[in-house]
Write a protein that holds these residues in place. Structure first.
Motif, PDB file in Angstrom:
ATOM      1  N   PRO A   1      -6.675   2.390   5.211  1.00 14.75           N
ATOM      2  CA  PRO A   1      -7.387   3.601   4.814  1.00 14.75           C
ATOM      3  C   PRO A   1      -6.464   4.568   4.084  1.00 14.75           C
ATOM      4  N   ARG A   2      -7.001   5.314   3.144  1.00 12.20           N
ATOM      5  CA  ARG A   2      -6.276   6.345   2.373  1.00 12.20           C
ATOM      6  C   ARG A   2      -5.071   5.794   1.619  1.00 12.20           C
ATOM      7  N   SER A   3      -5.079   4.513   1.305  1.00 11.36           N
ATOM      8  CA  SER A   3      -3.929   3.932   0.597  1.00 11.36           C
ATOM      9  C   SER A   3      -4.385   3.266  -0.701  1.00 11.36           C
TER      10      SER A   3
ATOM     11  N   ASP B   1     -11.997   5.599   4.710  1.00 14.59           N
ATOM     12  CA  ASP B   1     -12.183   4.451   5.611  1.00 14.59           C
ATOM     13  C   ASP B   1     -11.530   3.166   5.110  1.00 14.59           C
ATOM     14  N   LYS B   2     -11.028   3.152   3.874  1.00  9.80           N
ATOM     15  CA  LYS B   2     -10.403   1.915   3.387  1.00  9.80           C
ATOM     16  C   LYS B   2      -9.463   2.183   2.216  1.00  9.80           C
ATOM     17  N   GLY B   3      -8.693   1.160   1.878  1.00  7.88           N
ATOM     18  CA  GLY B   3      -7.788   1.290   0.750  1.00  7.88           C
ATOM     19  C   GLY B   3      -8.506   1.009  -0.561  1.00  7.88           C
ATOM     20  N   ILE B   4      -7.828   1.275  -1.666  1.00  4.36           N
ATOM     21  CA  ILE B   4      -8.410   0.939  -2.971  1.00  4.36           C
ATOM     22  C   ILE B   4      -7.406   0.083  -3.748  1.00  4.36           C
ATOM     23  N   ILE B   5      -7.948  -0.699  -4.652  1.00  2.23           N
ATOM     24  CA  ILE B   5      -7.088  -1.502  -5.537  1.00  2.23           C
ATOM     25  C   ILE B   5      -7.220  -0.935  -6.942  1.00  2.23           C
ATOM     26  N   LEU B   6      -6.093  -0.670  -7.564  1.00  3.20           N
ATOM     27  CA  LEU B   6      -6.107  -0.274  -8.976  1.00  3.20           C
ATOM     28  C   LEU B   6      -5.449  -1.401  -9.744  1.00  3.20           C
TER      29      LEU B   6
ATOM     30  N   PHE C   1      -9.159   9.711  -5.826  1.00  4.54           N
ATOM     31  CA  PHE C   1      -9.579   8.314  -5.684  1.00  4.54           C
ATOM     32  C   PHE C   1      -9.537   7.847  -4.226  1.00  4.54           C
ATOM     33  N   GLU C   2      -8.899   8.680  -3.372  1.00  9.48           N
ATOM     34  CA  GLU C   2      -8.670   8.261  -1.982  1.00  9.48           C
ATOM     35  C   GLU C   2      -9.982   8.027  -1.226  1.00  9.48           C
TER      36      GLU C   2
ATOM     37  N   PRO D   1       0.812  -1.208   0.000  1.00  7.91           N
ATOM     38  CA  PRO D   1       0.000   0.000   0.000  1.00  7.91           C
ATOM     39  C   PRO D   1       0.854   1.272   0.000  1.00  7.91           C
ATOM     40  N   GLU D   2       0.393   2.276  -0.780  1.00 11.64           N
ATOM     41  CA  GLU D   2       1.100   3.551  -0.853  1.00 11.64           C
ATOM     42  C   GLU D   2       0.089   4.681  -1.016  1.00 11.64           C
ATOM     43  N   GLU D   3       0.606   5.893  -1.066  1.00 13.21           N
ATOM     44  CA  GLU D   3      -0.259   7.074  -1.172  1.00 13.21           C
ATOM     45  C   GLU D   3      -1.116   6.996  -2.453  1.00 13.21           C
ATOM     46  N   VAL D   4      -2.375   7.408  -2.339  1.00 13.12           N
ATOM     47  CA  VAL D   4      -3.273   7.316  -3.501  1.00 13.12           C
ATOM     48  C   VAL D   4      -2.970   8.434  -4.501  1.00 13.12           C
TER      49      VAL D   4
END
Ligand code: UDP
Length: 235
Positions: free
Chosen positions: A107-109, A59-64, A55-56, A47-50
């Motif tokens: 979150p925010r990743s 409450d949770k991370g995102i997958i691209l 897209f951030e 995980p890293e900065e969005v």
């Protein structure tokens, strides 16, 4: 009627498979999965900065995730750049991974997943999803389970597991292809698509044979990850 498969396989048999992890040294996690003449390599970063920031999620991370077929993966040379098919497959892989990874822990990743098809002989979205889930596990991401994905279908009314491109192209026989992905220990379907026509009864059979195939793939994935852990502990 489709009485004998073009490659002489049993109707419920997978093509020969290989699975390994840690194949891309510069990625946080990676994996290669081959089934017959279809092969996918997946690499995971983060995980890293969005980026881009909008897209951030708080409450949770995102997958691209991006799926790409390399130009030499098919006999006709795949066109460079992303077309609608690549975009669709990237999206269905992302949707499936969203169910597998505990994104609320980041979150925010952002987690980036790149999947490259090096050889294509049908079933590339399933091979890519299987490789991507192994790569996420190899990256140490917390997961509800690995994903095991495979396509099954129906040709001339006969239920077949893991169709080749030659089989998919048996249009006069009415070939139908159903790519599917499972979180086996949760008994959850995370990918299900349908290309062609099937009756309700046929679909039940196709899902059952696909699930059986996915369980074989699941065992191979777990073995590959165990091998990696035991090699690391030796070195
Ligand atoms: N294919 C191809 N060129 C393309 C796209 C696909 O030769 O530009 C072939 C390739 O073998 C692929 C198969 O068609 O595996 C079936 O593609 P489909 O879109 O059904 O997805 P897949 O079965 O690979 O998940």
């Amino acid at each position: 009627m489709y009485e004998k498969r073009l490659d002489n396989r049993a109707f419920d048999a997978l093509r020969p498979m290989e699975a390994e992890t840690g194949v891309v040294p510069n990625a946080k996690g990676s994996a290669r999965f081959r089934i017959g003449n279809t092969e996918a390599v997946a690499a995971v970063y983060g995980p890293e900065e969005v980026k881009p920031k909008h897209f951030e999620k708080f409450d949770k991370g995102i997958i691209l995730c991006k799926y790409d077929m390399l130009p030499f993966s098919v006999p006709d040379r795949a066109k460079p750049g992303f077309d609608r098919r690549d975009t669709e497959i990237s999206q269905v892989i992302t949707n499936a991974l969203n169910r597998a990874v505990f994104l609320e822990e980041f979150p925010r990743s952002m987690i980036t997943v790149r999947v490259y098809v090096t050889q294509a002989d049908a079933g590339t979205r399933c091979a890519s999803l299987t490789a991507a889930s192994m790569a996420c596990a190899d990256a140490g991401l917390p997961m509800r389970d690995l994903i095991a994905a495979v396509a099954a279908g129906s040709i001339g009314g006969k239920t077949c597991l893991d169709l080749t491109k030659e089989e998919e192209d048996l249009h006069e026989e009415g070939a139908t292809d159903v790519p599917m992905g499972f979180l086996p220990s949760k008994d959850e379907i995370v990918l299900l698509q349908l290309d062609g026509k099937v009756t309700r009864e046929q679909l039940k059979e196709v899902l059952a044979v696909g699930k059986k195939g996915a369980m074989e793939i699941y065992e191979l994935e777990k073995e590959a990850l165990k091998r990696r852990v035991s090699n690391e502990s030796k070195s």
